[in-house]
Enzyme design. Structure first.
Site, PDB file in Angstrom:
ATOM      1  N   ASN A   9       1.179  -1.165  -0.122  1.00  0.00           N
ATOM      2  CA  ASN A   9      -0.388   0.016   0.041  1.00  0.00           C
ATOM      3  C   ASN A   9       1.308   1.297   0.127  1.00  0.00           C
ATOM      4  O   ASN A   9       2.040   1.496   1.509  1.00  0.00           O
ATOM      5  CB  ASN A   9      -0.819  -0.251   1.315  1.00  0.00           C
ATOM      6  N   LYS A  11       0.271   4.484  -0.270  1.00  0.00           N
ATOM      7  CA  LYS A  11      -0.696   5.489   0.365  1.00  0.00           C
ATOM      8  C   LYS A  11      -0.528   6.667  -0.887  1.00  0.00           C
ATOM      9  O   LYS A  11      -0.175   6.129  -1.721  1.00  0.00           O
ATOM     10  CB  LYS A  11       0.039   5.363   2.232  1.00  0.00           C
ATOM     11  N   HIS A  95      -9.992   1.210   4.365  1.00  0.00           N
ATOM     12  CA  HIS A  95      -8.430   1.412   4.717  1.00  0.00           C
ATOM     13  C   HIS A  95      -8.875   2.244   6.034  1.00  0.00           C
ATOM     14  O   HIS A  95      -9.778   3.470   5.389  1.00  0.00           O
ATOM     15  CB  HIS A  95      -6.981   2.714   4.061  1.00  0.00           C
ATOM     16  N   SER A 213       2.649  -1.700  10.528  1.00  0.00           N
ATOM     17  CA  SER A 213       3.997  -2.151  11.106  1.00  0.00           C
ATOM     18  C   SER A 213       4.556  -4.042  10.595  1.00  0.00           C
ATOM     19  O   SER A 213       5.669  -4.061  11.190  1.00  0.00           O
ATOM     20  CB  SER A 213       4.902  -1.814  11.852  1.00  0.00           C
TER      21      SER A 213
HETATM   22  P1  PGA Z   1       2.260   0.343   7.661  1.00  0.00           P
HETATM   23  O1  PGA Z   1       1.246   0.533   6.907  1.00  0.00           O
HETATM   24  O2  PGA Z   1       3.070  -0.803   7.312  1.00  0.00           O
HETATM   25  O3  PGA Z   1       3.216   1.451   7.092  1.00  0.00           O
HETATM   26  O4  PGA Z   1       2.255   0.310   9.052  1.00  0.00           O
HETATM   27  C1  PGA Z   1       0.261  -0.726   6.511  1.00  0.00           C
HETATM   28  C2  PGA Z   1      -1.543   0.395   6.279  1.00  0.00           C
HETATM   29  O5  PGA Z   1      -1.569   1.022   6.424  1.00  0.00           O
HETATM   30  O6  PGA Z   1      -2.023  -1.176   5.353  1.00  0.00           O
END
Ligand code: PGA
Length: 253
Positions: A9, A11, A95, A213
């Site tokens: 993802n 973002k 999400h 994470s």
């Molecule tokens: P992250 O995000 O791996 O940076 O914690 C995961 C997500 O929001 O899909």
């Protein structure tokens, strides 16, 4: 057997040029990987480029969100038909960042899920509790509610492709990954709730990803849990080497 799915993802990161530079480095690193499906969810401005650049490879791409209608006076939105028209095959729905910053409700997630199924887009429906809800002992109630709302009115027969992502809000972008046992327990709650709505065969075939994470050094222990069928990766998917390492480590569990 549920084939694992490891998804990135991105973002609001990466221009089209940066997305293509990523793929140039990334695709050779994973070209022989067949043990899991690989997906990337880039920004809308990069999506068409990523779809074209991944054609004929073992990587597919999807949108980070969409509207449920095919067209209309909705400034800034993209419709399922528009995604189909650029050969998009996947879409992320609900999400927590969309729920928090774009005020997406459970009802909207339900409408989007129905639209995704109507258009043969493979949806990844995201659910997860906040820290506050977890500390109040409400994790199970939140997850069951979010799943019940998302699946409202959906028939077991049409659920074949639906993917769920369990993403505890407190673990997203914080470095505080859920323990494998915490994640496994949440996934089991989700699967039981799916079974009550769509039936056991559908629930036992449905892939449930963990997100929050995920890193190269924690993915194997998460994937060793029986209920965890893949990962949705944010920050650690932005570098080709790190995302490739997650993919390789995910199958060594
Ligand atoms: P992250 O995000 O791996 O940076 O914690 C995961 C997500 O929001 O899909």
């Amino acid at each position: 057997m549920r084939k694992p799915l490891i998804a990135a993802n991105w973002k609001m990161y990466k221009t089209p040029k940066e997305s293509l530079a990523f793929l140039n480095e990334f695709l050779p690193l994973v070209k022989d990987h067949t043990a899991s499906e690989i997906a990337i969810f880039p920004t809308m401005s990069s999506l068409g480029y990523v779809i074209e650049a991944t054609k004929g490879t073992n990587v597919t791409a999807g949108a980070q969100t969409m509207h449920w209608l095919n067209e209309g006076p909705y400034t800034g939105q993209t419709s399922p038909t528009m995604l189909e028209s650029i050969d998009c095959t996947r879409v992320l729905l609900g999400h927590s960042e969309r729920r928090i910053y774009a005020h997406e409700t459970d009802d909207m997630v339900n409408l989007k899920l129905k639209a995704a199924l109507d258009h043969d887009l493979i949806p990844v429906v995201c659910v997860g509790e906040t820290l506050d809800k977890r500390q109040s002992g409400l994790t199970e109630a939140v997850l069951r509610w979010q799943i019940a709302c998302a699946l409202n009115g959906i028939k077991g027969a049409s659920c074949g492709n639906v993917v769920i992502a369990y993403e505890p809000v407190w673990a997203i972008g914080t470095g505080s990954v859920a323990t494998p046992e915490q994640a496994n327990e949440a996934h089991a709650i989700i699967r039981r709730e799916v079974a009550t709505h769509l039936g056991l065969p559908c629930a036992s075939g449905m892939r449930i990803l963990y997100g929050g994470s995920v890193k190269p050094d924690n993915v194997a222990s998460l994937m060793s849990q029986p209920e965890i069928d893949g990962a949705l990766v944010g920050g650690a998917s932005l570098q080709a080497r790190s995302f490739a390492e997650i993919i390789h480590n995910s199958t060594t569990a």
